[in-house]
Motif scaffolding. Structure first.
Motif, PDB file in Angstrom:
ATOM      1  N   UNK A  12       0.838  -1.188   0.000  1.00  3.33           N
ATOM      2  CA  UNK A  12       0.000   0.000   0.000  1.00  3.33           C
ATOM      3  C   UNK A  12       0.882   1.250   0.000  1.00  3.33           C
ATOM      4  N   UNK A  13       0.753   2.127  -1.017  1.00  2.17           N
ATOM      5  CA  UNK A  13       1.594   3.329  -1.059  1.00  2.17           C
ATOM      6  C   UNK A  13       1.335   4.292   0.088  1.00  2.17           C
ATOM      7  N   UNK A  14       0.215   4.112   0.790  1.00  2.83           N
ATOM      8  CA  UNK A  14      -0.081   4.995   1.920  1.00  2.83           C
ATOM      9  C   UNK A  14       0.979   4.922   3.003  1.00  2.83           C
ATOM     10  N   UNK A  15       1.705   3.795   3.086  1.00  3.52           N
ATOM     11  CA  UNK A  15       2.657   3.620   4.184  1.00  3.52           C
ATOM     12  C   UNK A  15       3.776   4.641   4.119  1.00  3.52           C
ATOM     13  N   UNK A  16       4.134   5.120   2.923  1.00  3.62           N
ATOM     14  CA  UNK A  16       5.200   6.113   2.815  1.00  3.62           C
ATOM     15  C   UNK A  16       4.700   7.501   3.202  1.00  3.62           C
ATOM     16  N   UNK A  17       3.419   7.743   2.984  1.00  4.74           N
ATOM     17  CA  UNK A  17       2.844   9.007   3.457  1.00  4.74           C
ATOM     18  C   UNK A  17       2.728   8.971   4.978  1.00  4.74           C
ATOM     19  N   UNK A  18       2.391   7.798   5.516  1.00  5.08           N
ATOM     20  CA  UNK A  18       2.356   7.639   6.969  1.00  5.08           C
ATOM     21  C   UNK A  18       3.739   7.899   7.555  1.00  5.08           C
ATOM     22  N   UNK A  19       4.783   7.439   6.860  1.00  4.38           N
ATOM     23  CA  UNK A  19       6.153   7.711   7.312  1.00  4.38           C
ATOM     24  C   UNK A  19       6.403   9.217   7.384  1.00  4.38           C
TER      25      UNK A  19
END
Length: 498
Positions: A12-19
């Protein structure tokens, strides 16, 4: 606004935004450690409080933050990391706004104490969110590389930002700036951070009371020693009480039904080594972020902003080193070579700083040592942050992260007391041993420089001791890959590390 899913998947690409959300929130906390220190003289002049009271603007934050970390870390495990993250984020921003608008000393100190409370919620929650979001070893290296760069370099950036805000606007913006930093993680994080159900386990109330009181006494005792005297009752009395309470807490944790800090978290060699690494780094780095700043401002005539800019090479090298360490080196060699190597590199940097003279130049005397220290700090944080949360079950991630943060905080308190005392003693000894009559300003100047160099030698020794601790405690080889929950029982990863 759509409700976030339970958790981002590995693809899920969201994990890098979460980072990015986690790093910006944590950057706000690390900046605040130093940004307010530069605003103190202006705040003192505006609010008319005494030099004796000035220390409380810093101490109020340190006391509430240091004493509540373990409690807040476990709270995140019990009620959910998303919930505690946003309570900490919004609370810290609100307390910053109140502090910026303070019209009295009492209002400012109260706001700083509240900042410490919410920082104790936000700091361990940020690290535990990182640990539970990134479980793939390769991605975990990248994520911890970015987070490690923020953790290691935030103090230097805080000096630069604090100097710029104090000089260009006024001291109040050193508090208001947190509202800007909080906006991105609040707006984006509300959409992306996963919801978590509450756990049914109970809070270890006796453990909370013992460790919170013990850490409060230790932080206050060391803070008091740094400002006053080791022999005063208010110093050794609090230190003895703190040591007894922490010992009682350690004994209780082996007997409690739902321990605040399960022994399995700290008895693992790798994690125990990582937590002691945080303590050593917190102690030793005080020599850079205080005495080197003193030297640049009082001896070289740098402004607060110029001092911050002078540390930018440290920030840049730290960021590169942390990412290279986590992405390239940790998967191959593990933490055991990196932590001792980083400690020894830091020791070399401190030894290089002992060459400072009253007429030294930045390029020839300071630039290389701060870059060397940046290299060492990046390697240390690349290994220690990752190792301190490896092998931890999700239900323990918050308190494990809080243990790492507690090591840093207690180390900072020890460094404040120990190194201030060493500097004062070395300065006095130099004055008395070199005076041939009434001491003049030139002798006083040389004595102060001698105090600084003595501190740098001690910091080098502290880092050498840290290298020995890391070499003895940390295990050889890469960190073990976490087992899939369906493949092994939950307790097995813990046994594999013990």
């Amino acid at each position: 606004m759509s409700e976030p899913s339970a958790a981002p998947t590995a693809k899920d690409p969201r994990r890098w935004i979460i980072l990015a959300v986690i790093c910006v929130a944590y950057l706000m906390l690390t900046l605040d450690v130093t940004v307010m220190n530069l605003a103190l003289p202006s705040a003192q002049k505006a609010l008319h409080f005494s030099n004796a009271n000035k220390q409380w603007v810093v101490t109020a934050y340190a006391l509430s933050y240091g004493s509540l970390l373990l409690f807040c870390g476990r709270l995140a495990d019990l009620i959910g990391r998303r919930q505690t993250f946003f309570v900490g984020l919004v609370g810290f921003a609100a307390a910053s706004a109140v502090g910026g608008a303070a019209n009295s000393f009492g209002m400012l100190v109260t706001a700083r104490a509240c900042q410490g409370v919410f920082a104790a919620l936000l700091a361990p929650t940020s690290l535990s969110l990182l640990a539970t979001t990134f479980t793939d070893p390769k991605e975990r290296g990248k994520a911890f590389g970015a987070f490690g760069a923020v953790a290691a370099s935030g103090g230097g950036l805080g000096l630069m930002i604090g100097g710029a805000l104090t000089s260009g606007l006024n001291w109040r913006w050193c508090m208001y700036v947190n509202l800007i930093f909080a906006a991105f993680p609040l707006i984006v994080g509300l959409r992306l951070l996963p919801y978590e159900p509450r756990r049914k386990a109970r809070m270890d109330v006796p453990g909370v009371l013992m460790v919170s009181s013990g850490l409060f006494c230790l932080v206050y005792g060391f803070s008091n020693a740094g400002k006053h005297d080791w022999g005063s009752t208010s110093t050794w009395g609090f230190l003895v009480a703190g040591a007894v309470l922490v010992l009682m807490f350690a004994i209780w944790q082996g007997r409690a039904k739902n321990p605040l800090l399960p022994p399995r978290v700290v008895l693992d060699r790798n994690r125990g080594g990582a937590y002691l690494t945080a303590l050593v780094v917190g102690t030793g780095m005080f020599g850079v972020f205080l005495f080197l700043i003193y030297y640049m401002q009082t001896d070289l005539g740098y402004s607060a902003f110029q001092s911050g800019v002078a540390l930018l090479p440290l920030v840049a090298v730290t960021a590169v080193s942390a990412n290279v360490g986590n992405i390239r080196l940790m998967p191959r060699v593990g933490p055991r070579p990196l932590v001792p190597a980083g400690m020894l590199i830091n020791a070399v940097g401190m030894v290089l700083l002992t060459r400072i003279k009253p007429d030294s130049h930045y390029a020839s005397t300071i630039l290389v040592p701060v870059m060397v220290i940046g290299l060492g700090m990046g390697l240390i944080f690349a290994a220690a942050l990752n190792t301190g949360t490896t092998g931890i079950q999700p239900q323990d991630a918050g308190v494990a992260s809080a243990t790492f943060n507690s090591g840093q905080q207690l180390g900072g308190a020890i460094g404040t007391a120990l190194l201030n005392t060493i500097a004062a003693s070395a300065t006095t000894h130099y004055m008395t041993s070199h005076a041939t009559g009434k001491p003049g300003p030139e002798l006083a100047h040389l004595a102060v420089i001698h105090g600084y160099t003595t501190v740098f030698w001690w910091c080098a020794g502290i880092f050498v001791a840290g290298a020995v601790i890391g070499a003895v405690l940390l295990r050889s080889g890469p960190l073990p890959v976490p087992a899939r929950p369906s493949a092994k029982p939950a307790a097995e990863p813990e046994k594999a590390h013990s």
